[in-house]
Design an enzyme around this catalytic site. Structure first.
Site, PDB file in Angstrom:
ATOM      1  N   ASP A  35      -0.626   8.573 -11.439  1.00 19.73           N
ATOM      2  CA  ASP A  35      -1.346   7.734 -10.802  1.00 19.73           C
ATOM      3  C   ASP A  35      -0.723   6.982  -9.957  1.00 19.73           C
ATOM      4  O   ASP A  35       0.318   7.189  -9.325  1.00 19.73           O
ATOM      5  CB  ASP A  35      -2.256   6.902 -12.020  1.00 19.73           C
ATOM      6  CG  ASP A  35      -3.623   6.580 -11.525  1.00 19.73           C
ATOM      7  OD1 ASP A  35      -3.803   5.897 -10.508  1.00 19.73           O
ATOM      8  OD2 ASP A  35      -4.705   6.792 -12.442  1.00 19.73           O
ATOM      9  N   HIS A  41      -0.830   8.541  -7.018  1.00 21.65           N
ATOM     10  CA  HIS A  41      -2.232   8.404  -6.206  1.00 21.65           C
ATOM     11  C   HIS A  41      -2.046   7.383  -4.919  1.00 21.65           C
ATOM     12  O   HIS A  41      -2.668   7.491  -4.241  1.00 21.65           O
ATOM     13  CB  HIS A  41      -3.196   7.669  -7.056  1.00 21.65           C
ATOM     14  CG  HIS A  41      -3.662   8.691  -8.108  1.00 21.65           C
ATOM     15  ND1 HIS A  41      -4.760   8.622  -8.981  1.00 21.65           N
ATOM     16  CD2 HIS A  41      -3.398   9.889  -8.387  1.00 21.65           C
ATOM     17  CE1 HIS A  41      -5.073   9.629  -9.784  1.00 21.65           C
ATOM     18  NE2 HIS A  41      -4.230  10.719  -9.616  1.00 21.65           N
TER      19      HIS A  41
END
Length: 554
Positions: A297, A331
């Site tokens: 992430d 991310h």
């Protein structure tokens, strides 16, 4: 005709002058960089083996490790050594004046026995919540460290759900055969029925006054902990170790002060749910340097609480230096938000490389958050192979599909809500010396009609991307010395409902079909000066009520 041209020149001059005055004022107000206070420990050293620990990968060392930490803390502090070996353990609780030193060829492996982790009142994504106890934790401590060259493994695969579309057929079959359960749609694997039950329970883990751990036992397995959490601690050092495979976020300092993160290797599987690298939340005086991130992430993320909880806490993340770091998968390479309701300010990011992160510089929020993010200084960032945007500001985080419209027909404009404490703000950013080779889009801004993204300077930027620049609901934006080579050239730049936008010394690539598209009746004072337009087939187009007077090219 001459007078009209003179009038246009005056408008251009005044617009550029005002914009540059604003930028210079921001530069002049740049705060002094923080001095981060450092840890210091007595020379006393104890080894966990002195307390009965066994490095065979089978013996559970929870009691031995915690006893060693408590003993040396009570003596005034010192170093606890984790020597070569495979040390299976349950939750470790840090104490004042302790340096937990994990030697090279030592692995601290946290057990996959969920019963070892008790349910505690904690924090999840910026709000109070019940969670399983963190594998490593400390609260209200001073002068603590985790150092060495060894490995800290959170055994997160035992905790995390996994999406079917993130695995190959053979990987999926092997995972399902290992145990656990799959949801009715056959799309997500969960490690247990309790974990699946939690996933289908609204706001699982978020309690109310008077509730106890017993109220959440039926969804306990779903309440994954972050691997390393320090809360309200002062003078912290994390140095040298590899921290990986967390059940959720890897490293989460919360409401801490004087934190140094140096030479870490932070890893999570790319498919790991909520597999953030480092989430710095409501902290003050922070240095993050010379570290490597490869996670599932956001990699390096700034937070300060979510919605009302964050605003009530009222603790911005401030005085942060982030430098000389490398990010592989994630991310976002450097991220602010989306839980930034307490604000963020006085942050420097420099000399970092992002290789394959979904987004490079990622600033995200949404209505309801509130919070002011300001005085962010970013310099010398290199990016390669970015699947999304190289630079992104988005105040509609979480939105699926197009922007919402009021009414149900045609192009009705959405009702604009009033500005309140729930309205977020992104303002006063200086971004310089950015090089990007490969991105879906170079620059994307999407502000709110009631609160534009404002006072942003982008200077000396070289971008190779599929698409160029899109600015929606932005104001007081200066882009200087931008070299932009794109595969799609219709348009290179799109400006929508924005004002006071200045591009100087724009250098587009060859064979540009359309340089600028202007849309929205609210757009005004968009100025391009010194642009290299020799290879441009069409200079400008206008739509959705935009006036041709809104754009001036000189």
């Amino acid at each position: 005709m001459i007078k009209k041209q003179q009038h246009i020149n005056i408008i251009i001059y005044i617009t550029i002058l005002m914009m540059w005055m604003g930028v210079c004022a921001l530069k002049a107000q740049e705060p002094a960089r923080p001095v981060i206070q450092q840890v210091s420990f007595p020379k006393d050293t104890l080894r966990i083996t002195e307390f009965g620990a066994k490095g065979d990968g089978q013996y559970l060392n929870t009691e031995a490790i915690n006893k060693a930490i408590t003993t040396i803390s009570e003596k005034g502090g010192g170093v606890i050594v984790v020597p070569e070996g495979l040390w299976l353990t349950g939750p470790i609780e840090m104490k004042n004046n302790v340096n937990l030193h994990v030697q090279r060829d030592a692995i601290l492996l946290f057990t996959d026995d969920f019963d070892t982790y008790k349910l505690v009142e904690s924090n999840w994504e910026g709000e109070p919540a019940w969670r399983n106890q963190n594998p490593i934790s400390g609260k209200n401590l001073e002068n603590i460290a985790i150092t060495g060259a060894g490995v800290i493994d959170g055994n997160g695969g035992a905790w995390r759900m996994v999406k079917r579309d993130k695995m190959t057929d053979s990987q999926w079959k092997k995972l399902v055969a290992s145990g656990g359960v799959v949801d009715e749609a056959g799309k997500i694997w969960y490690p247990s029925e309790s974990s699946l039950r939690g996933a289908t329970t609204q706001n699982a883990g978020k309690g109310h006054a008077g509730q106890t751990a017993a109220d959440f036992m039926d969804v306990k397995d779903f309440l994954r902990p972050n691997l390393l959490v320090f809360t309200s601690c002062k003078r912290i050092l994390l140095e040298g170790v590899t921290i990986l495979n967390s059940p959720a976020w890897n490293i989460h300092p919360l409401m801490c002060e004087d934190l140094t993160v140096r030479n870490l290797n932070v890893r999570n599987p790319w498919y790991g749910q909520n597999g953030d690298g480092l989430d710095i939340e409501s902290c003050k005086n922070v240095l993050v340097e010379n570290s490597t991130f490869d996670v599932g992430d956001d990699a390096i993320c700034i937070k300060s609480g979510r919605d009302k909880s964050g605003r009530d806490r009222g603790m911005p993340t401030e005085n942060v230096i982030i430098r000389n770091n490398i990010v592989y998968h994630g991310h976002g390479g450097f991220v602010i938000g989306s839980e930034m309701s307490g604000g963020a300010k006085n942050i420097w990011v420099e000399d970092c490389s992002f290789l394959g992160t979904d987004i490079g510089l990622r600033f995200k929020t949404t209505r309801g958050r509130g919070g002011v993010v300001e005085n962010i200084f970013i310099n010398n960032i290199n990016m390669v192979g970015i699947p999304g945007e190289a630079i992104l500001f988005d105040m509609y985080y979480g939105l699926k599909g197009p922007l919402p419209k009021a009414g149900g027909q045609g192009d009705a404009v959405a009702e604009i809500p009033p500005v309140t404490e729930e309205t977020p703000r992104f303002q006063n950013f200086v971004i310089r010396d950015i090089n990007v080779n490969g991105a879906e889009k170079g620059v994307f801004f999407r502000g709110l009609p009631e609160m534009s993204i404002k006072n942003i300077m982008i200077e000396r930027v070289n971008i190779v991307a599929k698409k160029g620049v899109e600015l929606i609901e932005a104001s007081n934006i200066v882009v200087k010395d931008l070299t932009l080579k794109t595969a799609e050239t219709d348009p290179l730049i799109h400006v929508d409902n924005s004002k006071n936008i200045v591009f100087t010394d724009l250098k587009p690539g060859d064979d540009i079909d359309l340089l600028v598209h202007v849309s929205g009746a609210q757009t005004e004072k968009v100025v391009l000066t010194g642009a290299k337009i020799e290879g441009v087939k069409e200079i400008s187009t206008f739509s959705n009520g935009a006036s041709k007077k809104a754009l001036v090219i000189k």
